[in-house]
Write a protein that holds these residues in place. Sequence first.
Motif, PDB file in Angstrom:
ATOM      1  N   ARG A 156       1.096  -1.058   0.079  1.00 25.99           N
ATOM      2  CA  ARG A 156       0.589   0.148  -0.160  1.00 25.99           C
ATOM      3  C   ARG A 156       0.903   1.362  -0.049  1.00 25.99           C
ATOM      4  N   ALA A 157       0.545   2.284  -0.285  1.00 26.21           N
ATOM      5  CA  ALA A 157       0.702   3.458  -0.555  1.00 26.21           C
ATOM      6  C   ALA A 157       1.230   3.860   0.804  1.00 26.21           C
ATOM      7  N   GLN A 176       4.336   8.777  -0.588  1.00 23.94           N
ATOM      8  CA  GLN A 176       3.294   8.304  -1.558  1.00 23.94           C
ATOM      9  C   GLN A 176       2.175   9.291  -1.966  1.00 23.94           C
ATOM     10  N   VAL A 194       7.482   6.833  -5.680  1.00 18.92           N
ATOM     11  CA  VAL A 194       7.507   5.507  -5.849  1.00 18.92           C
ATOM     12  C   VAL A 194       8.054   4.237  -6.144  1.00 18.92           C
ATOM     13  N   ASN A 198       6.203  -1.698  -8.163  1.00 21.59           N
ATOM     14  CA  ASN A 198       5.682  -0.413  -8.124  1.00 21.59           C
ATOM     15  C   ASN A 198       4.460   0.789  -8.966  1.00 21.59           C
ATOM     16  N   LEU A 255       2.435   0.519  -6.417  1.00 22.36           N
ATOM     17  CA  LEU A 255       2.177   1.124  -4.777  1.00 22.36           C
ATOM     18  C   LEU A 255       1.324   2.940  -5.662  1.00 22.36           C
ATOM     19  N   SER A 292      -1.828   2.561  -5.329  1.00 22.06           N
ATOM     20  CA  SER A 292      -2.018   2.567  -4.779  1.00 22.06           C
ATOM     21  C   SER A 292      -1.763   4.856  -4.403  1.00 22.06           C
ATOM     22  N   ALA A 293      -0.872   5.093  -4.087  1.00 24.51           N
ATOM     23  CA  ALA A 293      -0.880   6.536  -4.130  1.00 24.51           C
ATOM     24  C   ALA A 293      -1.656   7.234  -5.088  1.00 24.51           C
TER      25      ALA A 293
END
Lengths: 627, 670
Positions: A465-466, A470, A543, B329, B332, B335-336
């Motif tokens: 998860r970020a 991020q 990221v 990545n 991620l 998700s961000a």
Amino acid sequence: MELDPDDVFRDDEDDPENEALRQRASSKELVVYLVDASPKMFSTNCPSEDQKDESHFRIAISCILESLKTQIINRSYDEVAVCFFNTREKKNLQDLNSVFVFNVADREFLDRPTAKFIKELSRLEEFFVKEIGSQHGIVSGSRENSLYNALWVAQALLRKGSAKTADKRILIFTDEDDPFGNIKGGAKADMTRTTLQRVKDAQDLGISIELLPLSQLDREFNVSLFYADLIGLQGEDLAQFVPAAGERMEDMKYQLRKRMFKKRIVRKLTFSVANGVSIEVHTYAFIRPTVLGSITWLDSVTNQPIKIERSFICADTGALMQEPPKHFQTYKNQNVKFSVEELSEIKRVSTGQLRLLGFKPLSCLKDYHNLRPSTFIFPSDEEVIGSTRIFIALHRSMIRLNRFAVAFYGTSSHSQLVALVAQEEIIDSGGQVEPPGMHMICLPYSDDIRHAEELHSGTNAAIPRANEDQIKKAAALIKRIDLKDFSVYQFANPGLQRHYAILQALALEEDDLPEIKDETVPDEEGLARPGVVKAIEEFKLSVYGDKYDESDNAGHKKVSEASKKRKALADGAVQKSAQYNWDALADSGKLKDLTVVELKFYLSAHDLPVSGKKEDLVKRILTHMGK
Amino acid sequence: MHHLLPEVEKICSMIVQKKLVYSKYDEVGVVLFGTEETENELTMEVGGYEHVVVLQNIKVVDGDLVETLKKIPRGTLPGDFLDAIVVGMDMLIKKYSSTNKGKKRLCLITNGLSPIKDPYEGSKEDQVNAIAQQMTSHGMKLESVVVRESVVLDENVSVMEENDRILNLFPKRTCAKMVFVESSTSLLGALKTRSISPVTIFRGDLEISPKLKIKVWVYKKTSEEKFPTLKKYSDKAPSTDKFASHEVKVDFEYKSVEDANKVVPPEQRIKGYQYGPQVVPISADEWDAVKFKPEKSVKVLGFTDSSNIMRHHYMKDVNIFIADPGDQNAILAVSALARAMKEMHKVAILRCVWRQGQGNVVVGALTPNVSDNDHVPDSFYFNVLPFAEDVREFQFPSFSNLPASLLPDEEQQEAADNFVKMLDLAPSDKEEMLQPDFTPNPVLERFYNYLELKSKHPDAAVPPLDKTLKRITEPDPELLAKKKSAIDSLLRHFEVKQNPKLKKSMKRMREKPSGSDEEDNYRRITSKNKVDLIENGVKVEKIGDLTPVQDFELMMSRRDNPEWINRAITEMKNKIHDLIEDSIEGDNYPKALDLLVALRKGCILEQEPKQFNDFLHQLCKFCLEHDLRSFCDFLASKGITLISKTEAVDSDVTEEEARNYLVKREAKPE
């Protein structure tokens, strides 16, 4: 069979039983363009967009042309006539002087525009002087009034069609703000009076008259001299008129090619609200994908239309038969038969009705609860008095309480659970953007919803998860690439516009395709601005770390199981293949003594297909070796 | 749990029925727990696992399985779902060991109110962990449906909480999913009845700028399951042809409009597009050369406030964007972005060309879907938006400009507010009703049920809509009854009446939906205890005069007591007898024939050939004795025969005998 695209995207609700309704609501437009062809229109020049000087006459013609090209796609059933006044020659039904109705073969004076008509009009300049000619129609000393004649001709043309079903208009293009300026005394008053009387007669017949004035560089068109009376301008409108008319000309030229649809009721529904109380609502297809227009199949040899004939043939006996009344589904090794009546009975769970089931907060309506375009609902008191009042009351409550209604919508052929979302009216400077009413949105059923996101969750490891940083960087990026006034109405469909352009080019035998701008491409320039680039780089760093370029290929790094296996096989084959002296084997004709497995080593090692019989494999190897 | 079993029977048999149509080679087994008996391999091998019965070992789906699932025996004891899971898992492992990874699925349906036993060693958690590990290593999925219908009594609360905790462990440890449902309607929609293997429609870059590309996979999120396309039936093949396909081929021929005899070969056709009154022919090649050919790509045009996109602008079924599962990545990055968009109430506007060679572009809105399950990645939903050409500029009057007579006054508005508030389908203390994710398609349910019925009784009529499914098409009478005051107040404040000036012909047909119980609704609300009576009314106990054939069939298909069959047959015999006896010049003969045909079919289906054959003998004898010979002749002319051995094994009549029975009698007197 190729399906008619119109048919494929036809609204489910579109059914022939409503045909009558549609007819009644539809109307068409009849337009007569009256273009002043006096010498003045040719002599005065004004700079056009590409800095070349253009005559007023030319501007008027190109404006009409553009408008026609749009119209033939948007509303091809509308009828037009192009009529010049102040001409040398005359051509009109009343045989009046100085009026020339332009036309081509196979077409009435007032008729639907055709490709030929548009094409000839675009070549007008080539023959205008010779065949039509320009000449002042109103000269002192003569009783001739070309403007009066022109209006009379136009009015006569517009006698066609009833005022109820057609919208009739006369558009006058001129740069002469004082047509009777050179007439003196009583004759002038007389001419002004008769002309205005003619206009009034026309207006009484339901014809609207509009003016598109062309101003000179040094002097603006003065409406108050004569035309204000003609088109009935007063007070404030007077001052606004000329600039507004200029905008209208621009609009006519740059209108989007877009098939227009008349507002019509798709269906009249009974909306049952609660115990026995039902109100009347009408549905409208407000948003529907536009398709390329109807396709007619032609015989490519003769270019004549062809028709499709369908025949039913029994697969067992080969006998020709009527459309069979029964259908079947193979189930548990038997053919279970259904009659058409039984099938429609199954589908009829609720008919012609919209039945309210309850209300939910808007947050229950998820983004994935959608299947097809929505349908607009507006109340009507036509059959059931009191409908509008209840509808508005519910509408207001739903907006105030942030709720939507869940209802069951059933027609004889289709039924669906729907959400009714109340939409408040939105008005901007250009008029109504969103009408007030409710939008009916088809909800999916459990079997229509898929769970692709859960597919790859087989592993024990938690999905990454970020983190805060991020997300913050993403937020900064989002702020940078912001479309402030985005509206769904802003993009034209590039595929469709291209289609219309091609069609126009082919129909009018134009040599080059008009350039269609694809408005849907991202703003590369904007994305290259330093601020945006910086935000992107920061997000990337946050990221991807410094591995963005490597991870660009991450998808390839982690190859699927199957392709891994394939790779291993190929590698093995290369090794094994190296153990044979293929050249020698081929030369001595001993390839056929090898087993298929052995032959496949060579083939896989050289990336050749490994299918087929042994002979094929041998042949393939020999071909590959060039022997 | 017993009162729920009819619903469980329905969903389980529906799953098998759909498999019979769409995936005939799927294999299914059935395990019951909480039964009096114990019958499973594990109990024999290692002991324990009491009160778990393997009702059906894993086998390829067939009609018997549907039957089995339609009458699940009722158990007597509280069941231990963990034991049942182990038994089910054991069956799967024994049958497939570790093959068929990802295709093995365990579906647990329970109310989760019975306590589970303490394991012999370790804690319950350890036990779950061990099971979950086994599942993962064998590539099994677990779907648990927990039915919570009513308020749980005090003493059970702790058990329930404990069970929920245990069941909730599974999704954390292995590939498992758990859903709670509160009504029988959502129970019917809680399990996917048809499995469709997901296919990506795009794999590649989500391009935010030329410098930032995120690897994504795009799938369909929603896709309408259509009514199955049935084949057209041809009755031309002789009935003796056992291998006849009965299919109908549809043939298309292209003919010149002017000369109907001139057939145009398909390759000679060319498409013509309307341009004004003319048609412009454009060949496919010409078209390909000039048409719009965008490059395959998915690009972000920018982000905008979610309020700029109206819900009704969504045009089609929905797609879902998932980060490439192999690219950590990318996961991620998605998700961000998703989380930032959600916080900021933003959506992304996208321009998509899914495939190379696609003739148009799609513009749509990407909205965040933030996941709250640790095992499910964040993703985006994608909805197609309309182009300028797709929006029709219809104008409607503003509500505020309407005459006051059409507008609600303050009191009316208050009544409407109250009505909207009270008729709440998503009360905070209960499950949201009619949630799309748990709502089955009533039309499809009805079709597959009818298909099953017809496979046994080819002449059966379409049954009315199931009671549970009616909760989707009609308002919930319970809710209406509960909120009666709000409804009444609304009705009191508003008046509607038919426009008297309207001509009758203008009124459209108001069909009554089949299986409607609109009228019933009101009665039900006023006296709720009558509901059961009305519902039970469908169970036929007697053959009436109006629809004797249907009544007979319904009686024959009653499964609650085998006596019904005998009773149906006897009643039918009497009916036929009466008809013939009362017949004047044969006016009742066709009706009697219908009944006789139905009786014959019923007797074949229920393997009671003797009943029919004896009756036919008896009937003929009766006719001959009472000067009703014409009826025998009538039957012979309609081809009624005895039931032969080939039709029903229990019969002692050969085919020839059967065929000649009536004919022989007829031939003699001449």
